[in-house]
Write an enzyme that holds these catalytic residues in place. Structure first.
Site, PDB file in Angstrom:
ATOM      1  N   HIS A 306       0.826  -1.200   0.000  1.00  0.00           N
ATOM      2  CA  HIS A 306       0.000   0.000   0.000  1.00  0.00           C
ATOM      3  C   HIS A 306       0.859   1.248   0.000  1.00  0.00           C
ATOM      4  O   HIS A 306       2.002   1.230   0.428  1.00  0.00           O
ATOM      5  CB  HIS A 306      -1.056   0.021   1.109  1.00  0.00           C
ATOM      6  CG  HIS A 306      -0.568  -0.248   2.484  1.00  0.00           C
ATOM      7  ND1 HIS A 306      -0.075   0.721   3.310  1.00  0.00           N
ATOM      8  CD2 HIS A 306      -0.537  -1.398   3.197  1.00  0.00           C
ATOM      9  CE1 HIS A 306       0.227   0.175   4.477  1.00  0.00           C
ATOM     10  NE2 HIS A 306      -0.028  -1.097   4.444  1.00  0.00           N
ATOM     11  N   HIS A 349       7.216   2.472  11.440  1.00  0.00           N
ATOM     12  CA  HIS A 349       8.060   3.472  10.788  1.00  0.00           C
ATOM     13  C   HIS A 349       8.517   4.566  11.734  1.00  0.00           C
ATOM     14  O   HIS A 349       8.020   4.715  12.836  1.00  0.00           O
ATOM     15  CB  HIS A 349       7.348   4.069   9.562  1.00  0.00           C
ATOM     16  CG  HIS A 349       6.199   4.986   9.867  1.00  0.00           C
ATOM     17  ND1 HIS A 349       5.981   6.151   9.190  1.00  0.00           N
ATOM     18  CD2 HIS A 349       5.204   4.912  10.780  1.00  0.00           C
ATOM     19  CE1 HIS A 349       4.897   6.745   9.653  1.00  0.00           C
ATOM     20  NE2 HIS A 349       4.403   6.018  10.614  1.00  0.00           N
ATOM     21  N   GLU A 355       3.438  13.639  13.659  1.00  0.00           N
ATOM     22  CA  GLU A 355       2.079  13.192  13.366  1.00  0.00           C
ATOM     23  C   GLU A 355       1.194  13.297  14.604  1.00  0.00           C
ATOM     24  O   GLU A 355       1.396  12.572  15.571  1.00  0.00           O
ATOM     25  CB  GLU A 355       2.098  11.731  12.907  1.00  0.00           C
ATOM     26  CG  GLU A 355       3.050  11.445  11.761  1.00  0.00           C
ATOM     27  CD  GLU A 355       3.132   9.955  11.452  1.00  0.00           C
ATOM     28  OE1 GLU A 355       2.384   9.164  12.063  1.00  0.00           O
ATOM     29  OE2 GLU A 355       3.966   9.574  10.617  1.00  0.00           O
ATOM     30  N   TYR A 364      -9.720   2.684  14.947  1.00  0.00           N
ATOM     31  CA  TYR A 364      -8.617   2.848  13.989  1.00  0.00           C
ATOM     32  C   TYR A 364      -7.898   1.506  13.827  1.00  0.00           C
ATOM     33  O   TYR A 364      -7.605   0.833  14.821  1.00  0.00           O
ATOM     34  CB  TYR A 364      -7.683   3.931  14.515  1.00  0.00           C
ATOM     35  CG  TYR A 364      -6.475   4.181  13.653  1.00  0.00           C
ATOM     36  CD1 TYR A 364      -6.615   4.630  12.335  1.00  0.00           C
ATOM     37  CD2 TYR A 364      -5.193   3.977  14.147  1.00  0.00           C
ATOM     38  CE1 TYR A 364      -5.503   4.865  11.550  1.00  0.00           C
ATOM     39  CE2 TYR A 364      -4.072   4.217  13.364  1.00  0.00           C
ATOM     40  CZ  TYR A 364      -4.240   4.653  12.066  1.00  0.00           C
ATOM     41  OH  TYR A 364      -3.138   4.877  11.286  1.00  0.00           O
ATOM     42  N   HIS A 379       2.868  11.145  17.542  1.00  0.00           N
ATOM     43  CA  HIS A 379       4.106  10.451  17.208  1.00  0.00           C
ATOM     44  C   HIS A 379       5.015  11.500  16.597  1.00  0.00           C
ATOM     45  O   HIS A 379       4.856  11.904  15.446  1.00  0.00           O
ATOM     46  CB  HIS A 379       3.824   9.276  16.269  1.00  0.00           C
ATOM     47  CG  HIS A 379       2.862   8.295  16.871  1.00  0.00           C
ATOM     48  ND1 HIS A 379       1.618   8.030  16.351  1.00  0.00           N
ATOM     49  CD2 HIS A 379       2.961   7.555  17.995  1.00  0.00           C
ATOM     50  CE1 HIS A 379       0.992   7.151  17.122  1.00  0.00           C
ATOM     51  NE2 HIS A 379       1.785   6.847  18.128  1.00  0.00           N
ATOM     52  N   HIS A 385       6.913   4.184  15.656  1.00  0.00           N
ATOM     53  CA  HIS A 385       5.562   3.792  16.032  1.00  0.00           C
ATOM     54  C   HIS A 385       5.025   2.817  15.003  1.00  0.00           C
ATOM     55  O   HIS A 385       5.664   2.536  13.993  1.00  0.00           O
ATOM     56  CB  HIS A 385       4.654   5.012  16.187  1.00  0.00           C
ATOM     57  CG  HIS A 385       4.615   5.913  14.988  1.00  0.00           C
ATOM     58  ND1 HIS A 385       5.633   6.777  14.668  1.00  0.00           N
ATOM     59  CD2 HIS A 385       3.688   6.079  14.018  1.00  0.00           C
ATOM     60  CE1 HIS A 385       5.338   7.435  13.566  1.00  0.00           C
ATOM     61  NE2 HIS A 385       4.158   7.023  13.139  1.00  0.00           N
TER      62      HIS A 385
HETATM   63 FE   LIG Z   1       2.973   7.393  11.405  1.00  0.00          FE
END
Ligand SMILES: [Fe+2]
Length: 453
Positions: A306, A349, A355, A364, A379, A385
């Protein structure tokens, strides 16, 4: 206390869509609208005398000499010029509405953070007193960066008005309904919708249905625009026609009134004897706008892997460095997952961008537990995270049929600047002390055996 009758005193232009309040479709269009017939001058901006005895006035949202495709200004035809909507200024304190830089030596911003929804209190709170800053980034004085806020609003502003010279506000409701009575018209806003209130635009916020809670991204920098779609082409993601700008509306109201101004991170009050919402007609492309997030058409992978989450960008505020936003507003909503042989949730990542996420409703996919509607997470720059153990194991072992992610709407305010926690976020808001533990039981699987999965 609600004051729905107040807006009834605002006289609106006829709505092209026949709705109340009335809106005009399009993002960044050059609009024209008048609440009284003939109030707009024909073929010019500044006639020797305006009709109805109105005053002509320009509101410049960009520098006069900004490139044509970014140049924004609106001509207003109003009962009094704006110089009559201010007197002497007095500094006031709104201690929970902070501006960057707001770096507290005893607060650690380095970390992965998550908050439960900030609860309502018994205190009567307006749009101004109910704003709670969570993070700040950049510097309000140099017009770079942003702040993220939670608003908790239970009371309408009473003969009180506000504008921010520092910022445009992106408003993301999560609970309750608000009415923004602005100089350029009325916007009603509820969860699953967003609004952008431009820098310098005066308004009053009323509670239509309370209590109201939501998120605000205060953008100190260049205005939000729609992201370039590149090879995607001319359609999907957020489409221009789905944005709605209010028709002209004004009130001719004489009453002792207070105007509050946010300017370089500080708040000032000025007292006047009338409502400043007196623009009878206007034309231009610098105006408030609302958008229904249910109109956002997500694009995604249709065979394997993705793309980066930037594929879900609704709005982007450029920073001057191409492709590196001052703020991206990114939406994670209902969508089909069809990718074969793929770990479908967001991957682990670290990111140079910072973020901040909020949950509007539902669950979520990377964090099935603990990230509640009304809650937030942060984050920060270059902090790792990703999915918690249950999300990782579930997605790694799932039977990969086409699956619809349903009942989910979260968003991200992503900025190129590190975000600093306010004292409120660190000490008063319901911070989850155990958030970091969601990754604790992720186990080492590697033992050197080839083919092990
Ligand atoms: Fe992220």
């Amino acid at each position: 206390m609600n004051r729905p009758t107040d807006t009834q005193t605002m006289i609106q232009a006829a709505s092209p869509t026949g709705t109340t309040p009335g809106y005009m479709p399009g993002f960044g269009n050059d609009f024209e609208t008048e609440a009284l017939s003939g109030a707009l001058p024909e073929g010019m901006n500044s006639p020797q005398k305006c009709n109805y005895g109105l005053y002509g006035e320009q509101l410049s949202g960009t520098a006069f000499t900004a490139p044509s495709h970014q140049n924004e200004r609106t001509w207003c035809y109003r009962i009094r010029p704006s110089v009559k909507h201010s007197a002497r200024y007095e500094k006031i304190d709104l201690p929970y509405w902070r501006s960057a830089p707001d770096i507290n030596p005893d607060v650690i911003s380095l970390g992965q953070y998550r908050w439960d929804p900030v609860p309502h209190s018994d205190e009567e709170l307006t749009w101004l007193t109910g704003m709670r800053t969570m993070t700040t980034a950049g510097d309000v004085n140099t017009q770079v960066g942003m702040a993220s806020h939670i608003y908790l609003v239970t009371a309408s502003m009473q003969d009180a008005y506000f504008y921010s010279a520092d910022s445009e506000l992106l408003v993301v409701p999560q609970e309750g309904r608000l009415r923004f009575c602005t100089e350029l018209g009325i916007i009603d806003l509820e969860p699953k919708e967003i609004a952008i209130i431009p820098r310098g635009l005066l308004y009053r916020v009323e509670v239509l249905e309370g209590p109201a809670r939501g998120f605000v991204c205060e953008n100190y920098g260049q205005k939000y625009e729609l992201p370039g779609r590149g090879p995607i082409g001319a359609n999907c993601m957020a489409n221009r026609r789905d944005f709605k700008t209010p028709v002209a509306a004004y009130e001719d109201r004489d009453a002792p009134s207070t105007v509050t101004i946010k300017w370089c991170g500080q708040f000032h009050e000025t007292k006047i004897g009338h409502s400043p919402l007196d623009v009878v007609a206007w034309h231009g492309n610098y105006a408030p706008v609302k958008y229904d997030l249910r109109n956002y058409c997500p694009i995604g992978a249709i065979l394997f892997d993705h793309p980066d989450p930037s594929i879900f960008t609704v709005l982007t505020a450029p920073s001057g460095v191409p492709g590196t936003a001052n703020i991206d507003f990114v939406l994670f909503r209902e969508r089909w997952m069809t990718m074969e042989n793929t770990f479908r949730p967001p991957w682990y990542h670290k990111n140079i961008m910072s973020e901040l996420m909020g949950n509007i409703y539902g669950q979520y996919d990377a964090k099935p537990q603990g990230f509640a509607p009304g809650g937030m997470s942060l984050h920060n720059m270059m902090l790792p995270h990703g999915p918690d153990k249950d999300a990782f194991e579930g997605a790694s072992n799932a039977d990969l049929k086409p699956e619809k992610l349903d009942n989910t709407m979260s968003f991200m305010f992503e900025t190129r600047f590190p975000q600093h926690l306010t004292a409120f976020a660190a000490k008063e808001a319901p911070l989850q002390d155990d958030y970091i533990d969601c990754w604790e039981d992720i186990e080492k699987k590697f033992d050197g055996t080839p083919g092990k999965k």
